[in-house]
Design an enzyme around this catalytic site. Structure first.
Site, PDB file in Angstrom:
ATOM      1  N   LYS A  41      28.882 -45.604  15.911  1.00 19.15           N
ATOM      2  CA  LYS A  41      28.050 -46.408  15.022  1.00 19.15           C
ATOM      3  C   LYS A  41      26.643 -45.813  14.982  1.00 19.15           C
ATOM      4  O   LYS A  41      26.113 -45.354  15.997  1.00 19.15           O
ATOM      5  CB  LYS A  41      28.028 -47.833  15.566  1.00 19.15           C
ATOM      6  CG  LYS A  41      27.280 -48.864  14.742  1.00 19.15           C
ATOM      7  CD  LYS A  41      27.444 -50.223  15.430  1.00 19.15           C
ATOM      8  CE  LYS A  41      26.816 -51.358  14.645  1.00 19.15           C
ATOM      9  NZ  LYS A  41      27.083 -52.660  15.309  1.00 19.15           N
ATOM     10  N   SER A 118      28.995 -56.225  12.760  1.00 15.29           N
ATOM     11  CA  SER A 118      28.222 -55.192  12.096  1.00 15.29           C
ATOM     12  C   SER A 118      28.797 -53.791  12.244  1.00 15.29           C
ATOM     13  O   SER A 118      28.373 -52.851  11.568  1.00 15.29           O
ATOM     14  CB  SER A 118      26.790 -55.200  12.629  1.00 15.29           C
ATOM     15  OG  SER A 118      26.745 -54.898  14.011  1.00 15.29           O
ATOM     16  N   SER A 142      30.025 -58.198  16.823  1.00 16.21           N
ATOM     17  CA  SER A 142      29.973 -57.048  15.921  1.00 16.21           C
ATOM     18  C   SER A 142      31.115 -56.059  16.079  1.00 16.21           C
ATOM     19  O   SER A 142      31.394 -55.298  15.157  1.00 16.21           O
ATOM     20  CB  SER A 142      28.644 -56.303  16.091  1.00 16.21           C
ATOM     21  OG  SER A 142      27.584 -57.060  15.568  1.00 16.21           O
TER      22      SER A 142
END
Length: 404
Positions: A41, A118, A142
């Protein structure tokens, strides 16, 4: 899949979720993850690249001089980094919508649906078969939310189990590195690498599993609840001991979350609220959440939650005992992309509901693993949780539940 094959697959896929490295990075040829491709990420520093957190807030940030410690440990174990993945802006959303940096979607029943956030890009990269695992983060859910909506494994460890150095913070009190993988084996192996712990030894004693009482689950959409009850019935039929129990600490944590400023709101506003004065730097969803946080902080604070967390975590440990908690990962199914893209009200309402189940367990610092249980038109999953520090119990019990 070799790193070279992963790069070939990645180049054939849309660039809405993965930015390839100029060349695959491999620090060590050998190790428990030797030759396995992975992605991270874009909240983690990777040497020579700019960490964007998928926001123009960091447009002028210089390239990182060294890898985040989590990235360093995984590459030192032999894994090959092939790229960085998109995400909700600043990691501040459970849906994964990001118009500026890419919104991964999955098509179901002829409509594109969000994959959750996320850590949206990390889930999309694993779901597309580009990599077998990816690093994300998990503050309020997330890693777990996108794992649940894409039919993958998603793990939030106890706070502090994995190193966070070199990871852009959203809410440091709750932020953790998160894992998304296509198999339990990769979750277990990466967990040992990141936590720097040896493989567990000894026989695994069959635990008792606890399902929250129906009132706690009442906020779930009917389809979600139906699939969860079907999973519980199937596990009972397979011989697993499952009891329903009222766990007051879950109810108390949810009640405090509903009545007071959220810890994530308070800490995200402290970190990024100043950018409301430069609105062009923020996407609409992040701007709305920060504006909401500013408004709520004028009338209240998160102090009650900060003060309650230690005692609630002790209470949760007493109430759960040696059992493990089984619950739905998310109380709603993945919304259609068009619905949340065109309606701010729908986006914000669905975002709040997406985070409900996972957020409560973050407050309790409960290590939690999303386990896929069905791969139909709408993936099914259960969330397996224990008390803070009992990560090994969750992972070992997951072996029993999955029969692997």
């Amino acid at each position: 899949m070799t790193p070279e094959e992963a790069l070939m697959v990645a180049r054939r896929t849309p660039d809405t979720f993965l930015q390839l490295m100029p060349a695959a990075r491999n620090e060590e040829a050998a190790g428990p993850l030797g030759g396995v491709p992975f992605a991270v990420k874009d909240i983690f520093d990777v040497r020579g690249t700019r960490t964007t957190a998928a926001s123009h807030v960091f447009d002028h940030r210089p390239p990182a001089r060294e890898d985040a410690e989590a990235v360093r440990r995984v590459t030192a174990a032999g894994a090959v980094l092939i790229g960085k993945t998109t995400m909700s802006e600043l990691a501040f959303s459970g849906l994964g919508v990001n118009e500026g940096f890419g919104t991964p979607t999955l098509c179901r029943a002829g409509r594109d649906h969000v994959v959750g956030g996320s850590s949206s890009g990390s889930a999309a990269a694993v779901r597309a078969g580009v990599v077998p695992f990816a690093l994300g983060s998990d503050t309020s859910g997330s890693a777990r939310i996108p794992a649940a909506w894409t039919g993958l494994f998603g793990f939030r460890p106890s706070w502090g189990r994995y190193p966070s150095a070199g990871m852009t913070a959203l809410a440091p009190t709750l932020d953790t590195v998160g894992l998304i993988a296509d198999s339990l084996e990769y979750v277990e192996t990466v967990d040992r690498v990141l936590a720097d712990v040896p493989p567990p030894v000894g026989d695994v004693r069959a635990p008792t599993y606890v399902v929250p009482h129906e009132a706690y689950l009442a906020s779930c959409d009917p389809d979600v609840l139906e699939r969860f009850h079907a999973d519980v019935s199937r596990l009972r039929a397979a011989g697993h001991r499952i009891a329903e129990r009222k766990i007051d600490s879950l109810d108390a944590a949810r009640g405090l979350h509903q009545r007071h400023v959220h810890i994530v709101e308070a800490e995200a506003f402290a970190a990024f609220g100043a950018y409301l004065e430069q609105p062009d730097l923020l996407g609409p969803a992040a701007r709305r959440r920060l504006e909401r946080a500013r408004s709520r902080l004028r009338a209240g604070s998160a102090d009650v939650l900060y003060q309650a967390m230690p005692s609630l975590r002790r209470q949760f440990r007493r109430e759960l005992g040696e059992a493990l908690l089984l619950s739905p990962a998310v109380e709603i199914d993945a919304p259609a992309y068009e619905d949340v893209r065109t309606s701010p009200q729908t986006h914000d309402e669905r975002n709040g509901r997406a985070l409900t189940m996972t957020m409560v367990l973050s407050y309790l610092d409960a290590p939690s693993l999303v386990i896929p249980t069905g791969t139909g038109e709408q993936p099914a999953s259960v969330q397996l949780s224990s008390c803070s520090g009992q990560d090994h119990s969750v992972l070992r019990a997951a072996r029993l539940l999955t029969g692997t």
